[in-house]
Design a protein around this motif. Sequence first.
Motif, PDB file in Angstrom:
ATOM      1  N   ASN A 192       0.824  -1.205   0.000  1.00  0.00           N
ATOM      2  CA  ASN A 192       0.000   0.000   0.000  1.00  0.00           C
ATOM      3  C   ASN A 192       0.862   1.260   0.000  1.00  0.00           C
ATOM      4  OD1 ASN A 192      -2.505   1.582   0.388  1.00  0.00           O
ATOM      5  ND2 ASN A 192      -1.595   1.996   2.392  1.00  0.00           N
ATOM      6  N   TRP A 193       1.911   1.252   0.812  1.00  0.00           N
ATOM      7  CA  TRP A 193       2.747   2.453   0.926  1.00  0.00           C
ATOM      8  C   TRP A 193       3.726   2.585  -0.245  1.00  0.00           C
ATOM      9  CZ3 TRP A 193       2.612   6.505   4.361  1.00  0.00           C
ATOM     10  CH2 TRP A 193       1.606   6.413   5.330  1.00  0.00           C
ATOM     11  N   VAL A 194       4.317   1.467  -0.678  1.00  0.00           N
ATOM     12  CA  VAL A 194       5.295   1.521  -1.770  1.00  0.00           C
ATOM     13  C   VAL A 194       4.636   1.908  -3.091  1.00  0.00           C
ATOM     14  CG1 VAL A 194       6.860   0.116  -3.183  1.00  0.00           C
ATOM     15  CG2 VAL A 194       6.893  -0.092  -0.689  1.00  0.00           C
ATOM     16  N   LEU A 195       3.414   1.420  -3.313  1.00  0.00           N
ATOM     17  CA  LEU A 195       2.740   1.710  -4.574  1.00  0.00           C
ATOM     18  C   LEU A 195       1.891   2.966  -4.515  1.00  0.00           C
ATOM     19  CD1 LEU A 195       1.569  -1.767  -5.929  1.00  0.00           C
ATOM     20  CD2 LEU A 195       3.117  -0.164  -7.044  1.00  0.00           C
ATOM     21  N   GLY A 224       1.786   8.778  -4.953  1.00  0.00           N
ATOM     22  CA  GLY A 224       1.343  10.159  -4.834  1.00  0.00           C
ATOM     23  C   GLY A 224       2.496  11.134  -4.855  1.00  0.00           C
ATOM     24  N   LEU A 225       3.622  10.722  -4.279  1.00  0.00           N
ATOM     25  CA  LEU A 225       4.813  11.586  -4.310  1.00  0.00           C
ATOM     26  C   LEU A 225       5.322  11.736  -5.740  1.00  0.00           C
ATOM     27  CD1 LEU A 225       6.809  10.173  -1.255  1.00  0.00           C
ATOM     28  CD2 LEU A 225       5.342  12.192  -1.311  1.00  0.00           C
ATOM     29  N   SER A 226       5.184  10.678  -6.548  1.00  0.00           N
ATOM     30  CA  SER A 226       5.670  10.718  -7.928  1.00  0.00           C
ATOM     31  C   SER A 226       4.883  11.695  -8.781  1.00  0.00           C
ATOM     32  CB  SER A 226       5.579   9.313  -8.558  1.00  0.00           C
ATOM     33  OG  SER A 226       6.380   8.403  -7.843  1.00  0.00           O
ATOM     34  N   ASN A 227       3.694  12.068  -8.328  1.00  0.00           N
ATOM     35  CA  ASN A 227       2.867  12.981  -9.114  1.00  0.00           C
ATOM     36  C   ASN A 227       3.149  14.444  -8.809  1.00  0.00           C
ATOM     37  OD1 ASN A 227       1.516  10.920 -10.438  1.00  0.00           O
ATOM     38  ND2 ASN A 227       0.020  10.690  -8.793  1.00  0.00           N
ATOM     39  N   VAL A 228       4.099  14.686  -7.906  1.00  0.00           N
ATOM     40  CA  VAL A 228       4.449  16.059  -7.592  1.00  0.00           C
ATOM     41  C   VAL A 228       5.027  16.719  -8.845  1.00  0.00           C
ATOM     42  CG1 VAL A 228       5.943  17.525  -6.196  1.00  0.00           C
ATOM     43  CG2 VAL A 228       4.899  15.501  -5.176  1.00  0.00           C
ATOM     44  N   GLU A 229       4.596  17.934  -9.124  1.00  0.00           N
ATOM     45  CA  GLU A 229       5.064  18.645 -10.323  1.00  0.00           C
ATOM     46  C   GLU A 229       6.482  19.162 -10.112  1.00  0.00           C
ATOM     47  OE1 GLU A 229       3.801  18.976 -13.265  1.00  0.00           O
ATOM     48  OE2 GLU A 229       1.994  17.826 -12.814  1.00  0.00           O
ATOM     49  N   ASP A 261      10.670  19.098 -12.012  1.00  0.00           N
ATOM     50  CA  ASP A 261      11.320  19.022 -13.313  1.00  0.00           C
ATOM     51  C   ASP A 261      11.892  17.642 -13.599  1.00  0.00           C
ATOM     52  OD1 ASP A 261      10.731  21.636 -13.830  1.00  0.00           O
ATOM     53  OD2 ASP A 261      12.613  22.406 -13.010  1.00  0.00           O
ATOM     54  N   GLU A 262      12.096  16.830 -12.548  1.00  0.00           N
ATOM     55  CA  GLU A 262      12.707  15.529 -12.740  1.00  0.00           C
ATOM     56  C   GLU A 262      11.710  14.556 -13.347  1.00  0.00           C
ATOM     57  OE1 GLU A 262      15.411  14.004  -9.573  1.00  0.00           O
ATOM     58  OE2 GLU A 262      14.593  15.681  -8.448  1.00  0.00           O
ATOM     59  N   GLU A 263      12.209  13.674 -14.215  1.00  0.00           N
ATOM     60  CA  GLU A 263      11.352  12.638 -14.798  1.00  0.00           C
ATOM     61  C   GLU A 263      11.021  11.597 -13.749  1.00  0.00           C
ATOM     62  OE1 GLU A 263      11.314   9.609 -18.630  1.00  0.00           O
ATOM     63  OE2 GLU A 263      12.959  11.011 -18.323  1.00  0.00           O
ATOM     64  N   ASP A 264      11.940  11.296 -12.840  1.00  0.00           N
ATOM     65  CA  ASP A 264      11.698  10.322 -11.774  1.00  0.00           C
ATOM     66  C   ASP A 264      12.011  10.985 -10.445  1.00  0.00           C
ATOM     67  OD1 ASP A 264      11.380   8.137 -10.158  1.00  0.00           O
ATOM     68  OD2 ASP A 264      13.286   7.206 -10.696  1.00  0.00           O
ATOM     69  N   PRO A 265      11.039  11.672  -9.836  1.00  0.00           N
ATOM     70  CA  PRO A 265      11.308  12.387  -8.588  1.00  0.00           C
ATOM     71  C   PRO A 265      11.703  11.474  -7.434  1.00  0.00           C
ATOM     72  CG  PRO A 265       8.956  12.379  -9.072  1.00  0.00           C
ATOM     73  CD  PRO A 265       9.646  11.860 -10.285  1.00  0.00           C
ATOM     74  N   LEU A 266      11.321  10.202  -7.494  1.00  0.00           N
ATOM     75  CA  LEU A 266      11.715   9.268  -6.430  1.00  0.00           C
ATOM     76  C   LEU A 266      13.170   8.824  -6.577  1.00  0.00           C
ATOM     77  CD1 LEU A 266       8.554   6.988  -6.225  1.00  0.00           C
ATOM     78  CD2 LEU A 266       9.270   8.708  -4.569  1.00  0.00           C
ATOM     79  N   ARG A 267      13.752   9.061  -7.748  1.00  0.00           N
ATOM     80  CA  ARG A 267      15.137   8.635  -8.049  1.00  0.00           C
ATOM     81  C   ARG A 267      15.319   7.151  -7.752  1.00  0.00           C
ATOM     82  NH1 ARG A 267      18.146  13.796  -5.149  1.00  0.00           N
ATOM     83  NH2 ARG A 267      16.805  15.380  -6.110  1.00  0.00           N
ATOM     84  N   MET A 268      14.356   6.382  -8.198  1.00  0.00           N
ATOM     85  CA  MET A 268      14.367   4.936  -7.985  1.00  0.00           C
ATOM     86  C   MET A 268      15.279   4.272  -9.007  1.00  0.00           C
ATOM     87  SD  MET A 268      12.743   2.575  -6.008  1.00  0.00           S
ATOM     88  CE  MET A 268      11.143   3.282  -5.580  1.00  0.00           C
ATOM     89  N   GLU A 314       7.690  14.517   4.333  1.00  0.00           N
ATOM     90  CA  GLU A 314       8.920  15.140   4.826  1.00  0.00           C
ATOM     91  C   GLU A 314      10.148  14.299   4.481  1.00  0.00           C
ATOM     92  OE1 GLU A 314       9.451  18.086   6.231  1.00  0.00           O
ATOM     93  OE2 GLU A 314       7.349  18.527   5.801  1.00  0.00           O
ATOM     94  N   LEU A 315      10.015  12.972   4.539  1.00  0.00           N
ATOM     95  CA  LEU A 315      11.126  12.098   4.134  1.00  0.00           C
ATOM     96  C   LEU A 315      11.503  12.360   2.679  1.00  0.00           C
ATOM     97  CD1 LEU A 315      10.139   8.654   5.728  1.00  0.00           C
ATOM     98  CD2 LEU A 315      12.210   9.963   6.237  1.00  0.00           C
ATOM     99  N   PHE A 316      10.501  12.531   1.851  1.00  0.00           N
ATOM    100  CA  PHE A 316      10.712  12.798   0.429  1.00  0.00           C
ATOM    101  C   PHE A 316      11.368  14.165   0.233  1.00  0.00           C
ATOM    102  CE2 PHE A 316       8.887  14.662  -3.507  1.00  0.00           C
ATOM    103  CZ  PHE A 316       9.516  13.845  -4.424  1.00  0.00           C
TER     104      PHE A 316
END
Length: 601
Positions: free
Chosen positions: A456-459, A464-469, A471-478, A514-516
């Motif tokens: 639930n949290w990983v996906l 939801g964090l990945s949808n933040v506007e 400039d990065e293509e992958d804001p999670l830097r996964m 905040e972690l993000f």
Amino acid sequence: MARIAPSVLRSYLFGGQVPARGCLRRSAVRSPALQRSHGTQASLAETDPAPSISIPFRKQLKDEAKRRKVEGSGKKAKKDNQKLEDWELTVGIEIHAQLNTARKLFSSAASTINDVPNTHVALFDVAMPGSQPAFQKETLIPALRAALALNCTIQKTSKFDRKHYMHWDQPSGYQITQYYEPFAKDGHITLYAHDGIAKEDGDRIDIGIKQIQMEQDTAKTISQPGDIHLLNFNRVGLPLIEIITLPQIHHPSTAAALVRKIQIILNSVDACVLGLQSGGLRADVNVSVRRRDGEEGENEYSGVKGLGKRTEIKNLSSFKAVEDAIIAERDRQIEVLDAGGKIEGETRGWTIGSTETRRLRGKEGEVDYRYMPDPDLGPVIIGQDLIDHLHESLGVLPDHEINILVDDYGLTTKDAMSLVSLNEGGRHEFFRDVVDELQRLAPEQDLKEAGRLAGNWVLHEMGGLSNVEVDEEDPLRMTSDGDCIVPSTELAQLVHYLDTSRITGKSAKKVLSELFSSGGWKSTKDLIDEAGLWFTPLSVVDYEELARSILDMKVVEQILAGKDGKINFLVGQMMRKDGDGRVDPQKAAVVLRKLIEEFRE
């Protein structure tokens, strides 16, 4: 292009130094390649030596989708684009995948596309007179792994051929490939409903793979205004495999699902670590239509007779582009045939956001390419011991992995599929790390319970964090190894605190954000301490005061009259008024019933 003196060309290729005038400008040569997708041309300002800003591919797709929504394209809904009443669509796909190797296919130059242009180029790569190809046998390993994962029969002996055509991105005037005797044949790939196939294909469909062949890549062209073209020869000679399917696909979404699944499979066996949108995978689709009235077509493709005349759409750079281009070309062919015209065998192009394919050139055939055995390369002999070793060490393939996630970790098929496919497998690795840490923190916790919590949290929450506007293509830097801007250990700690009721769900989401934002530099515990988010349970007095504050006499009278379900309405009112997520619904219901009984007396 204007002729370039050999001395200038040599310095451009091997030293990166060129005259400031003419076709190749010093500032542009030092600029990195601007686009990842094959066939896409980037432009630099004619008078500006600074490189253009590269727009993330995902943002391009979003912008194009917004534009189409505003303008209104008049296209059919996606669900209506899969089935035709009077026509049958047939699609075959050719997928070019860059192999995960350290060296090029026929030279010892480094296999990289991300370094400074023209810094990894051997003499043979640019067809210098007297240079000879030297097959790098280690390139065969990821190619074999890919073929085994796609259920192919490995040919013990394979040979290289020359495919002749003239273009500036192919210095020798021919491409070395395996047309007649490829290293792998007769494979298949099984697609299931959860892969995203068209509903008309049912629960599963098997697509045959005619052959897989090794071949060399071309140079990368970067075009500028004024008919100026810069060439990056770092890419020329990179080792590719070409996966050729049989024409057994009849719905656009199934074609996109096949490309997506092949990408997942290649990544899972470490054969190809760059995906479609990163330029490491490129798809060409062959499209034909014929009437369903029993009249057979006059053409043959890959041994299948009775098909309509096919056209090829080159270099599709996203799964959506595969589906949209097939739909557009299918509709164009039907329109031409309905008007009494004929389909010409040709190569066509597709642009993101377009609604029509466009003609590029006439379709070349076997005779046009003048295939011939390469006289400078001997046959490739593959031992059974190598095949057996690679087969045994292939590991768990995506379909089996999805079954494990569903059966052992308690995930839904949809969530399991998302985990395996996101971030080139990195999201799945991250999930496993989170589950391992959760079980370390709570050894008594059931694996399925830990899996559902982590999933639930990983996906969803991290999605939801990945949808933040940004400039990065992958804001999670996964990464594909599961490294992320939010450390797996900190996310597991956060989920553990929530599961043991030490923080509320609302507080947990705040801490994740905040972690993000902190880039993983602060720990979960420190963030909770700083914000004072530790859960403080409500006392009995607190529950009573909160209950009295929301009591509605009309609702109380209904409950006293026997409508006991109205208790849940009041419990919801208490939870909303608290705001911090501290209200336990069961305790709240007990307190409410006690207060309401007082009115009965």
